[in-house]
Structures are given as structure tokens and as C-alpha cells.
Design a protein around this motif. Sequence first.
Motif, PDB file in Angstrom:
ATOM      1  N   PRO A  37      -3.578   1.101  -3.133  1.00 32.35           N
ATOM      2  CA  PRO A  37      -2.488  -0.003  -3.168  1.00 32.35           C
ATOM      3  C   PRO A  37      -2.216  -0.952  -4.415  1.00 32.35           C
ATOM      4  O   PRO A  37      -2.911  -0.492  -5.593  1.00 32.35           O
ATOM      5  CB  PRO A  37      -3.887  -1.274  -3.204  1.00 32.35           C
ATOM      6  CG  PRO A  37      -5.287  -0.282  -2.998  1.00 32.35           C
ATOM      7  CD  PRO A  37      -4.731   1.183  -2.666  1.00 32.35           C
ATOM      8  N   ASP A  55       1.263  -1.344   0.361  1.00 32.85           N
ATOM      9  CA  ASP A  55      -0.338  -0.054   0.013  1.00 32.85           C
ATOM     10  C   ASP A  55       0.455   1.269   0.046  1.00 32.85           C
ATOM     11  O   ASP A  55       1.884   1.362   0.531  1.00 32.85           O
ATOM     12  CB  ASP A  55      -0.957   0.260   1.277  1.00 32.85           C
ATOM     13  CG  ASP A  55      -2.422  -0.889   1.317  1.00 32.85           C
ATOM     14  OD1 ASP A  55      -2.436  -0.936  -0.117  1.00 32.85           O
ATOM     15  OD2 ASP A  55      -2.394  -1.665   1.900  1.00 32.85           O
ATOM     16  N   VAL A 107      -4.376   6.971  -0.543  1.00 36.14           N
ATOM     17  CA  VAL A 107      -3.585   5.276   0.308  1.00 36.14           C
ATOM     18  C   VAL A 107      -4.538   4.326  -1.591  1.00 36.14           C
ATOM     19  O   VAL A 107      -5.547   4.192  -1.647  1.00 36.14           O
ATOM     20  CB  VAL A 107      -4.642   4.495   1.545  1.00 36.14           C
ATOM     21  CG1 VAL A 107      -3.498   3.249   0.798  1.00 36.14           C
ATOM     22  CG2 VAL A 107      -4.146   5.264   2.534  1.00 36.14           C
TER      23      VAL A 107
END
Length: 823
Positions: free
Chosen positions: A661, A646, A659
Amino acid sequence: EEYINLDVGAVILAPGFDEFEPAVLEQYGYGRYPNVVTSIEFERILGATGPYEGHVKRPSDEKEPQKVAFLQCVGSRDSSHGKDYCSSVCCMYAVKEAVIAKEHTPELETTIFFMDMRTYGKGFDRYYERAKNEYGVRFIRSRISGVNEDLTTKNLVLKYETEDGVLYSEEFDMVVLSVGLNPPKSAAKLSEVFGVNLNRHGFSDSPEFHPLETTQEGIYVAGAFQGPKDVPETVMQASGAAVRAERLLAAARNSQTTEKVYPPETDVSTQSPRIGVFVCHCGVNIGGVVDVPAVTRYAATLPNVAYAGDNLFTCAQDTQEIMRNIIKEHNLNRVVVASCSPRTHEPLFQETLREAGLNPYLFEMANIRDQCSWVHMQMHKEATEKAKDLVRMSVFKANYLEPLKRQKTPVKKSALVIGGGVAGMTAALALSDQGFGVAIVEKEPELGGNMRHIFHTLRGGDPRKFLKETIDKINSDPLIKVFVSSRLKSIDGFLGNFKSLIASNDQEEEFEHGVVIVATGALEKQPAEYHYGESKRIITQRELEKRMAERKIGENDSIVMIQCVGSRNEERPYCSRVCCYEAIKNALKIKEVNPDVMVTILYRDIRTYGFHEAYYTKAREKGVIFIRFENDMPPEVQVDRDGTVDVTARDLILQRDVVIPADFLVLSMATVPNPDNAELAQMLKVPLNEDGFFLEAHMKLRPVDFATEGIFLCGMAHAPKLIDEAIAQGEAAAARASVILSHDEIETQGQVSYINPELCQGCGVCIEMCPYQAIVMDEEKGVAVVNATLCKGCGICASSCRCGAPDVGGFTNTEILAQLAAF
């Protein structure tokens, strides 16, 4: 008007560029508001020969401005006016102009409004940081939409929005429009006359791996006509284009040469010294700090000075003619020039003396720019007194100058190329095509360097095919000898006559050559950042490119790239130049394979200079997401136990953390110098810069030369660069080497050391101190002896000797001290 018919074997097109004319952008008020000027006009305002003699004034009332704003990308990166390319030089020249303006007027406030700061060249990022931190130049990331004038004060009002969404209104005394580079107005006519193709922007269309060629054989291109570029690259390309012509015309070399004839040399041995002193204003470089007329009047009072005068630019062609006339008119037999560095200008003035009938070694130079006005910029009175001291010392020394003769030595017509990457191989082929022998020393088991790891280019070229073709040419060329898995063990000699020992597979071979070309390349930094090595999902751009070529990148949802990893920080405060190019190239390739993959690039500045800007635009159109971060708020990476990654980044526009991934986290790593550079630099007696890359003799005037004669550099040994730039610089290094190799013999320096055997004690101190290994011990006589062909006349032996035996340029160290006391 005159028509001249010439029969030529090659043509080089170098018509330069035209600046963008900003009057069409009515929102900036150029042509309507007197205090809105272009960067070219502001450059003239700063110049000593400009309208205000180097003083910063605004046109409307000729008052000194208090605040000046620079607006970037005027006529660049603007598809609405057909200028969707980056002009490459605007960021750097705006920073330069802001710094120079601050040096002229220290209290001046300068602000640069920009989108991306593209200071990508060698040493440019350091200059950018210096402008911010030492000069207080303000940088605001915003593109100004319009300029309004206060009718009463003629000041200019700018409204702008910063990244955090805050609107500002600010008033400036002047606005400078950083205009872009257009193709020359003659481009279409040149294209028609010569039959060369232009690209869609109107510049010369050059093949990707042959950047100095046009679409017509025998017609070459150099400089900004090939695309926007700065001075060092323009000079490199000029040399490179010259060697393209040399390769074509090698058989005709010297067939139409006219040798320059000098007047008979005046015998000054029986004459008393009559010294002429020429003090240079150098525009405001010297004259803005030093009281040049006062220095000139002082020089006139010194013993044996028969003439003293000052010039605006002593190095100018018309001034050289004036100097020759003054030498004859005043019967001068010694000349002192007080101006800039002898490193760059001493040969020019020595040539002027030869043309006036004087021995070139009857010349002395006082550096009152680098060693005085530049380092004492705010101390006018003290700088003037120091300039007088420097002139007095030079006049004193000139009293004792004697004519010296140069020796001639034969030239070994072969070259040693250290490094077998694309730049080194290009240089080798350029020399062998002219009939010169070449030895390539490569430490790896195979040729190719960094290009072995490149599978595709941004323009869609096939670097693997080009590399194979180049290596095949090298291996089949009878004039090129290749040493792989080899290293240079030692090198001795001098310009035109080097002797190297090459260690290869436990064997050693001696090679004699006239020149050396350093092409040792550079490396991708081994990652230590962002948890590299903890997860197979964290890779470098080079590893990503290899995986894509091997089709090992499968169906992915998200790929994140982080720029400037290991670059533009305290440890490496330079731009690695290729990283933005690599990231966008690989991002577009991913999108080509699978348009649904989310590709996110986290960056500080996107530096797709020149025509690469179109690919940055294309990446955004294809859905590549760009999120900018500040240096003090880098992205954070978290690796879970299962290896998932992440990435957290601060979105400066949204003003919140995001954020992301990542199926793969790709690091755009720094380019670092070859670790062998330090050892090789000592062996060749050439310098490195503070970053560990090799340091050229002069950034602009001699970008592929070393200060040590006969040794040249190219490729990433010089600094990070792209493939076409390395190829052009390889050609340039070969051109500079050809200047030497094309001669049967060369002249050595006239000013050499001589050891007086009656004074020499045989202590050997001078042998240890000599940086050129020019002094050896005559064991039979027990005295030191100088090899005149190796000696550079630097005088270190004279300054270090305890017995006063060395004599340099006609006088010993002991004599100098005695005469100085008497003077």
C-alpha cells in the motif's frame, strides 16, 4: 634524471589512476592460477601488440579457450577492503571485452557475473543489449565468492547462486577479474606538494558545483584523479580544466607562443606522379580480416606507385617519422594511406605531408577499416579484394591531385550560446572571463533550465543558492547579453563568421559571432504510465522534491518509487542516468525527516556509479527497501475509488508477489530530448542520434564537438547527466570554442569548388543541392558562383550537375569518369 624549473600561472593535475591489485583477494586465485587474469591483462591479450598478437589464448597452455567468465566488482563496491565506491567503468569494459573476444573467436562462450549492470553512458545500454542479443554474451546476476582450479586441466570452477536460490557449479577455461580503479599511488605525494585535499577514498576532493577545481586556487584537476570515469568524460574534463586555466591566464595569452615552422613546399607542378602507398594493419582491426601484405603487394603494381609498404599502426608517432623519411628518400609527391576513417585521421596525415615539404592536399585516404574489415568481418577473402579496390580507386584519384591553397578569414570574437541552463551559463561565463562577447538565447522567460526544479543534492549542496549566484553573474557581466523568451530564427555563415537572427518579444536582432554552443537541455518525460493523473497520490520524483521543499509531505506510512519509467524500453532504449540518483536522494531526505516512513524502491539496476555508491549503502542502512524487477515483469498499480494506491511487485528473491500500500507512488521518469532539437539541428546542419539527442563528432576523441566546425555542445543536449557533469561539459565546450576565438584569423579549407562559367547552364541544380549554401547565382552573367569561405569541398555539386561545370580539387566530375574509364 633532470630537474626543470618552470614559472607557471596554473597547474592541472591529471595523474590518472592505478588498477586494483587483486592478489589480496586470495579467494580468486590471482597469481596462483595462471588462467585467472585481470581485465587489464585480458585487454592486452586482445590487443594486436599483445603477447599473442591479438589471438585469444589462455596463459597456461596458449590454447584457445572455449569458455571465459568475467567477474565484476573486484576491488569495487567492497567495504571490507576499503573500496566502497563504484569504479564506474568496469561493467562497460567487461561487456566490450566480451564482445571483442567473440569477434576474435565467434565460437567462444563468454559469461559476465555481475550485481548491477551499470551501462549508464550515452549509447551504453544499446551496446549492452547488443552484446546479449547479437553476440550471445551471457549475463548472470550473482557475485562469485571464490574460484577453484582443476589441477589436471587448469580449468577454473565457479560455484554461484542465482536470484531464485539455485546453486550451480560451472567450469571455465579462463576467468577475467574486472578490477576497479584506485587513486594513483602518487596521490598522497601530490596532495603534500600542491596542498590539495583528497577525499576519503584518496582521490582529489573537488567542490560539488566546481568539479574541476581543487581546494587550492589556480590548481585544477581532470580525469580519473577526480574520481573513476570513462574516456569521454575524461576528455571532457581535460578540456574543462584547460578553460579553467585559460580564464585565469587570458591576459597572458600568446605571450610565450612559439610558431611552428614548416619546410618550404616542394613544387610538384612539373613532376610526374610518384605515389607512396601506406597500408595499415590497425592491429587486428584491419589485419585480422584483410590480408594486408597482399593489398600492399597489389598497390605496388599500380601505375605511378613509387613505394608501397605496410605498418602496424600508421597513425603512431614513430610511423609518422618513418613516413616523412620515406617521402624524402623516394621523392614522393603524392601519398595514399589505406587505414581507418579520414573523419578522425586525415588531418594527422596531412600534417605529416606538410612536415615533409608537400602540400597537404596531395594526400588521399582509403578507408579499409570502417568500410571494409569492420563490415565484412567474417569474409576475409572478399574483404581483401574490396580493400584492393578501395586502394586502387584512391591511387587513381591521387594521380590527379593538385596542390591547393587555404584562404584566411578574420574571426568574430564572440559566441552564441543556445540555452540558458547550468551548462549554457557555465560556458558563457567561461568565455566572458577570457574577454569574449557572448549572447545567450533562452526560450523560457528566465534562466536556469532544469536546475530551477532541484532543491537539494545527494551530497547536501544548495543548488538554489548556486543557481542564483550564477544568474547574478550572468546578468551583471557586461560581455554577456541575455535573450529570454527568445528563439533562434536563422543562422548563416561558417566557422569564425556566423550571423544569427534572434527573435525576441516580436522583435528581431542580428548577432555576429565566431562560434556556436548548443546547450538546449532536456526534459522530464510527461508520465503516461502507472495511472498517473488518476490519483493525487501518484507523482513524479520532481514533484516529490518540490513537495518536500515546500513541506507538503506530511506523516506518511509508505512511499513507493518505481524506477526506469519510460526508459530502457523499446521506445527509449537508453538509461536516463539521473533517476537512481534522484530516487536515493529523495528517499534519504524522507528518512531524514521521518525515519519511520517505509520507503520502497522498485528497480531493475541501481546505477549509483562513482562515489554515489556510498549513498546507496546509506539508504539500505536507513531502512530503505530495494526490490528488483525484470523488464518483462514490471510492477502493477491499482488505484481504488477513494484514491488509495496499491503496488504489486514480483520479489525475485522470495519468488512471490508482494503487495505494498502506498501513501505516495513516485515515478522516476525518463529524461527526453528537447523537442526543438530537430528544427535546430536542421538550422545548424548538425546530426541527432536515434534517441533525439545531439550527436557529437566522435564519442571519445571529440565528445563536445560537432562534425560541423565551429559548433559545440554541452549539458543534457548531449545526453542525460548530473549537475557536476553538465558543468564540466559546459567548461569543455567553452574550451573548444576558445581555440577558435583566440585566433585573429583562421584558415579555410583548401579543397573548394569552382564553377567553370563556360560550361555552366545556369540551371541552379548545384545551388539546391549544396548543403553549405556556398553557391549563389550571378544574375547578371546567368551562371553559378561559389563562395570559397563557405564551401567544404564535398563534391556534391560536381556529382549532381548535369553540365559538368563544377570543378572540385582540380578535376571535374566529367573528367573523373573519363579518367576512371581509361585507368
